[in-house]
Design a protein around this motif. Structure first.
Motif, PDB file in Angstrom:
ATOM      1  N   ALA A 162      -0.160  -7.329 -22.670  1.00 23.37           N
ATOM      2  CA  ALA A 162      -0.625  -6.662 -21.459  1.00 23.37           C
ATOM      3  C   ALA A 162       0.162  -7.099 -20.232  1.00 23.37           C
ATOM      4  O   ALA A 162       0.042  -6.498 -19.171  1.00 23.37           O
ATOM      5  CB  ALA A 162      -2.116  -6.942 -21.245  1.00 23.37           C
ATOM      6  N   GLY A 163       0.951  -8.157 -20.356  1.00 27.30           N
ATOM      7  CA  GLY A 163       1.735  -8.651 -19.238  1.00 27.30           C
ATOM      8  C   GLY A 163       2.975  -7.803 -18.987  1.00 27.30           C
ATOM      9  O   GLY A 163       3.181  -6.752 -19.594  1.00 27.30           O
ATOM     10  N   GLY A 164       3.803  -8.278 -18.083  1.00 30.35           N
ATOM     11  CA  GLY A 164       5.053  -7.594 -17.801  1.00 30.35           C
ATOM     12  C   GLY A 164       5.063  -6.758 -16.547  1.00 30.35           C
ATOM     13  O   GLY A 164       6.029  -6.028 -16.290  1.00 30.35           O
ATOM     14  N   TYR A 165       4.000  -6.813 -15.732  1.00 31.67           N
ATOM     15  CA  TYR A 165       4.000  -6.091 -14.464  1.00 31.67           C
ATOM     16  C   TYR A 165       5.024  -6.713 -13.516  1.00 31.67           C
ATOM     17  O   TYR A 165       5.218  -7.924 -13.488  1.00 31.67           O
ATOM     18  CB  TYR A 165       2.612  -6.109 -13.829  1.00 31.67           C
ATOM     19  N   HIS A 166       5.670  -5.875 -12.749  1.00 32.55           N
ATOM     20  CA  HIS A 166       6.625  -6.330 -11.749  1.00 32.55           C
ATOM     21  C   HIS A 166       6.810  -5.216 -10.726  1.00 32.55           C
ATOM     22  O   HIS A 166       6.382  -4.077 -10.942  1.00 32.55           O
ATOM     23  CB  HIS A 166       7.966  -6.704 -12.391  1.00 32.55           C
ATOM     24  N   VAL A 167       7.439  -5.532  -9.618  1.00 33.10           N
ATOM     25  CA  VAL A 167       7.692  -4.529  -8.584  1.00 33.10           C
ATOM     26  C   VAL A 167       8.790  -3.593  -9.078  1.00 33.10           C
ATOM     27  O   VAL A 167       9.926  -4.022  -9.320  1.00 33.10           O
ATOM     28  CB  VAL A 167       8.097  -5.182  -7.257  1.00 33.10           C
ATOM     29  N   VAL A 168       8.431  -2.321  -9.249  1.00 34.83           N
ATOM     30  CA  VAL A 168       9.393  -1.339  -9.760  1.00 34.83           C
ATOM     31  C   VAL A 168       9.947  -0.456  -8.652  1.00 34.83           C
ATOM     32  O   VAL A 168      10.953   0.227  -8.853  1.00 34.83           O
ATOM     33  CB  VAL A 168       8.759  -0.463 -10.869  1.00 34.83           C
ATOM     34  N   ASN A 169       9.287  -0.458  -7.489  1.00 36.72           N
ATOM     35  CA  ASN A 169       9.766   0.352  -6.381  1.00 36.72           C
ATOM     36  C   ASN A 169       9.202  -0.165  -5.072  1.00 36.72           C
ATOM     37  O   ASN A 169       8.107  -0.752  -5.051  1.00 36.72           O
ATOM     38  CB  ASN A 169       9.367   1.825  -6.551  1.00 36.72           C
ATOM     39  N   THR A 170       9.929   0.051  -4.020  1.00 44.79           N
ATOM     40  CA  THR A 170       9.478  -0.309  -2.671  1.00 44.79           C
ATOM     41  C   THR A 170       9.685   0.889  -1.757  1.00 44.79           C
ATOM     42  O   THR A 170      10.806   1.400  -1.641  1.00 44.79           O
ATOM     43  CB  THR A 170      10.253  -1.518  -2.125  1.00 44.79           C
ATOM     44  N   TYR A 171       8.591   1.332  -1.133  1.00 39.27           N
ATOM     45  CA  TYR A 171       8.670   2.447  -0.193  1.00 39.27           C
ATOM     46  C   TYR A 171       8.568   1.886   1.224  1.00 39.27           C
ATOM     47  O   TYR A 171       7.540   1.325   1.607  1.00 39.27           O
ATOM     48  CB  TYR A 171       7.537   3.440  -0.431  1.00 39.27           C
ATOM     49  N   LYS A 172       9.626   2.039   1.982  1.00 39.44           N
ATOM     50  CA  LYS A 172       9.650   1.545   3.355  1.00 39.44           C
ATOM     51  C   LYS A 172       9.130   2.645   4.277  1.00 39.44           C
ATOM     52  O   LYS A 172       9.801   3.648   4.495  1.00 39.44           O
ATOM     53  CB  LYS A 172      11.069   1.127   3.733  1.00 39.44           C
ATOM     54  N   LEU A 173       7.930   2.425   4.820  1.00 37.57           N
ATOM     55  CA  LEU A 173       7.284   3.448   5.635  1.00 37.57           C
ATOM     56  C   LEU A 173       7.342   3.164   7.124  1.00 37.57           C
ATOM     57  O   LEU A 173       7.409   4.075   7.942  1.00 37.57           O
ATOM     58  CB  LEU A 173       5.819   3.610   5.207  1.00 37.57           C
ATOM     59  N   GLY A 174       7.246   1.886   7.498  1.00 39.99           N
ATOM     60  CA  GLY A 174       7.217   1.549   8.914  1.00 39.99           C
ATOM     61  C   GLY A 174       5.979   2.108   9.594  1.00 39.99           C
ATOM     62  O   GLY A 174       4.931   2.282   8.974  1.00 39.99           O
ATOM     63  N   GLY A 175       6.100   2.438  10.867  1.00 40.35           N
ATOM     64  CA  GLY A 175       4.971   2.996  11.601  1.00 40.35           C
ATOM     65  C   GLY A 175       4.087   1.928  12.208  1.00 40.35           C
ATOM     66  O   GLY A 175       4.193   0.739  11.899  1.00 40.35           O
ATOM     67  N   ASP A 176       3.214   2.367  13.107  1.00 51.95           N
ATOM     68  CA  ASP A 176       2.348   1.448  13.834  1.00 51.95           C
ATOM     69  C   ASP A 176       0.999   1.294  13.147  1.00 51.95           C
ATOM     70  O   ASP A 176       0.579   2.138  12.360  1.00 51.95           O
ATOM     71  CB  ASP A 176       2.120   1.968  15.259  1.00 51.95           C
ATOM     72  N   GLY A 177       0.331   0.211  13.506  1.00 52.12           N
ATOM     73  CA  GLY A 177      -1.035  -0.012  13.047  1.00 52.12           C
ATOM     74  C   GLY A 177      -1.119  -0.953  11.864  1.00 52.12           C
ATOM     75  O   GLY A 177      -0.181  -1.099  11.081  1.00 52.12           O
ATOM     76  N   GLY A 178      -2.279  -1.617  11.781  1.00 54.47           N
ATOM     77  CA  GLY A 178      -2.547  -2.459  10.624  1.00 54.47           C
ATOM     78  C   GLY A 178      -2.886  -1.592   9.425  1.00 54.47           C
ATOM     79  O   GLY A 178      -2.522  -0.422   9.367  1.00 54.47           O
ATOM     80  N   TRP A 179      -3.611  -2.160   8.485  1.00 54.81           N
ATOM     81  CA  TRP A 179      -3.964  -1.396   7.293  1.00 54.81           C
ATOM     82  C   TRP A 179      -5.198  -2.012   6.650  1.00 54.81           C
ATOM     83  O   TRP A 179      -5.581  -3.147   6.924  1.00 54.81           O
ATOM     84  CB  TRP A 179      -2.807  -1.371   6.301  1.00 54.81           C
ATOM     85  N   ASP A 180      -5.825  -1.230   5.793  1.00 55.88           N
ATOM     86  CA  ASP A 180      -6.992  -1.727   5.058  1.00 55.88           C
ATOM     87  C   ASP A 180      -6.995  -1.083   3.676  1.00 55.88           C
ATOM     88  O   ASP A 180      -6.038  -1.241   2.931  1.00 55.88           O
ATOM     89  CB  ASP A 180      -8.280  -1.456   5.837  1.00 55.88           C
ATOM     90  N   TYR A 181      -8.024  -0.315   3.345  1.00 54.24           N
ATOM     91  CA  TYR A 181      -8.158   0.230   1.996  1.00 54.24           C
ATOM     92  C   TYR A 181      -7.071   1.244   1.655  1.00 54.24           C
ATOM     93  O   TYR A 181      -6.573   1.964   2.526  1.00 54.24           O
ATOM     94  CB  TYR A 181      -9.518   0.920   1.840  1.00 54.24           C
ATOM     95  N   LEU A 182      -6.771   1.318   0.359  1.00 50.56           N
ATOM     96  CA  LEU A 182      -5.917   2.350  -0.198  1.00 50.56           C
ATOM     97  C   LEU A 182      -6.737   3.164  -1.188  1.00 50.56           C
ATOM     98  O   LEU A 182      -7.576   2.617  -1.904  1.00 50.56           O
ATOM     99  CB  LEU A 182      -4.727   1.745  -0.949  1.00 50.56           C
ATOM    100  N   THR A 183      -6.478   4.457  -1.246  1.00 49.50           N
ATOM    101  CA  THR A 183      -7.146   5.325  -2.214  1.00 49.50           C
ATOM    102  C   THR A 183      -6.115   6.259  -2.824  1.00 49.50           C
ATOM    103  O   THR A 183      -5.291   6.817  -2.099  1.00 49.50           O
ATOM    104  CB  THR A 183      -8.260   6.149  -1.549  1.00 49.50           C
TER     105      THR A 183
END
Length: 345
Positions: free
Chosen positions: A28-49
């Protein structure tokens, strides 16, 4: 009484089961970062859906919600005028989405196709977590300052009632059959809610787990996974509230998720790791790996179709000077450094 040959076969079978479970957890292991999306923009963040069918990821950004395509990372839309937004809930049947606007004590109702806001509903004080319960077709907000939950009819957009809670609510989860569970952070407990009657039916202590935030549910085996401030994940029987296991996770957890197909539970931790736990059986659980992410990556969303995990964060500068009103100010965010990290295999 078992004869010696029978006893030997019994132990041999037990060893095979144990080895198989260990091998399954390792695979079940083997997870790693496969992509990075650079979005930028203002404001903090909280939940993702995430909306797996539409390939969309909704990201709360303080005053608005960014919507990106999960395959390309491109911004496909924006939901404005969501002051202090925390969470986003989706009702695919009615084609509606809902945001919890913490600074305005409202819920915005928007169209899933156009992202246009149709109305706002007044709810409790500082609505934080928000979820859609498919069994009752109701939206539940969990209000951090009024210590209660506001129940909204998803189709009509009207408030149906308020459920008093035992303390400050955090993440919540629905079993899809009319029961909702919510972490109570300051009481270190889980409350079980009857979604039809709109009342609390049980309160369960989480000791030794303290100050829970993230919450996920294995609906099939009725197991809750609660991420706690003292660097542990508590696994709880969703029928009687018994704590079945506690597992070590990273520091600064915020969100949890559970993948029904793989039997994996995830905890996104602010120190910069994603802890992955395998459900070896409904009674046994093991830590598979701690995947490096990036400092501050505390919230996440799981795509149940691709099994990818999405976390967000940014680069941080030094905190501003403390004041009487804000003795522990948050660290500053470097301009245009906001990113989405995609973790997969």
């Amino acid at each position: 009484m078992l004869t010696k040959p029978t006893l030997g076969r019994f132990w041999f079978a037990a060893i095979l089961v144990s080895v198989a479970a260990t091998a399954l957890a390792a695979s079940a292991g083997g997870y790693h970062v496969v992509n990075t999306y650079k979005l930028g923009g203002d404001g903090g963040w909280d939940y993702l859906t995430i909306d797996p069918g539409a390939h969309r990821l909704y990201i709360s950004r303080s005053t608005h919600v960014m919507v990106i395509d999960t395959d390309s990372g491109k911004v496909v839309g924006d939901i404005p005028d969501t002051p202090g937004v925390h969470g986003i809930a989706l009702d695919a049947d009615h084609g509606r989405g809902f945001t919890s606007n913490g600074r305005e004590n409202t819920v915005s109702i928007f169209d899933l196709k156009t992202l246009a806001t149709s109305s706002k509903v007044k709810v409790g004080q500082n609505p934080d977590a928000i979820l859609f319960d498919p069994a009752t077709k109701r939206v539940f907000t969990f209000n951090g300052k009024s210590n209660d939950s506001t129940v909204v009819d998803a189709e009509k957009g009207t408030v149906l009632g308020t459920i008093k809670l035992d303390g400050k609510p955090e993440f919540a989860a629905s079993d899809g059959k009319g029961e909702v569970f919510v972490n109570i952070e300051d009481k270190s407990e889980i409350e079980a809610i009857d979604a039809n009657k709109m009342e609390v039916k049980a309160k369960w202590p989480l000791a030794p787990c303290t100050e829970p935030s993230g919450l996920a549910l294995d609906r099939k085996n009725r197991r809750l996974f609660s991420g706690c401030d003292n660097k542990m994940m508590a696994v709880v029987n969703a029928d009687n509230g018994k704590v079945l296991a506690t597992l070590p996770i990273g520091e600064g957890v915020d969100a949890n998720a559970f993948d029904e197909e793989s039997g994996l539970a995830f905890a996104s931790c602010g120190e910069g790791v994603l802890t992955v736990v395998h459900e070896d059986s409904p009674e046994k659980f093991s830590v598979v790996e701690n995947v490096p992410t990036q400092q501050g990556a505390r919230t996440m969303a799981l795509d149940a179709k691709t099994h990818n995990v999405y976390v967000v964060t940014a680069k941080f500068g030094p905190p501003p000077a403390p004041t009487a009103d804000n003795p522990h100010p948050r660290r500053s965010i470097a301009p245009d450094s906001f990113v989405v990290l995609v973790l997969g295999k």
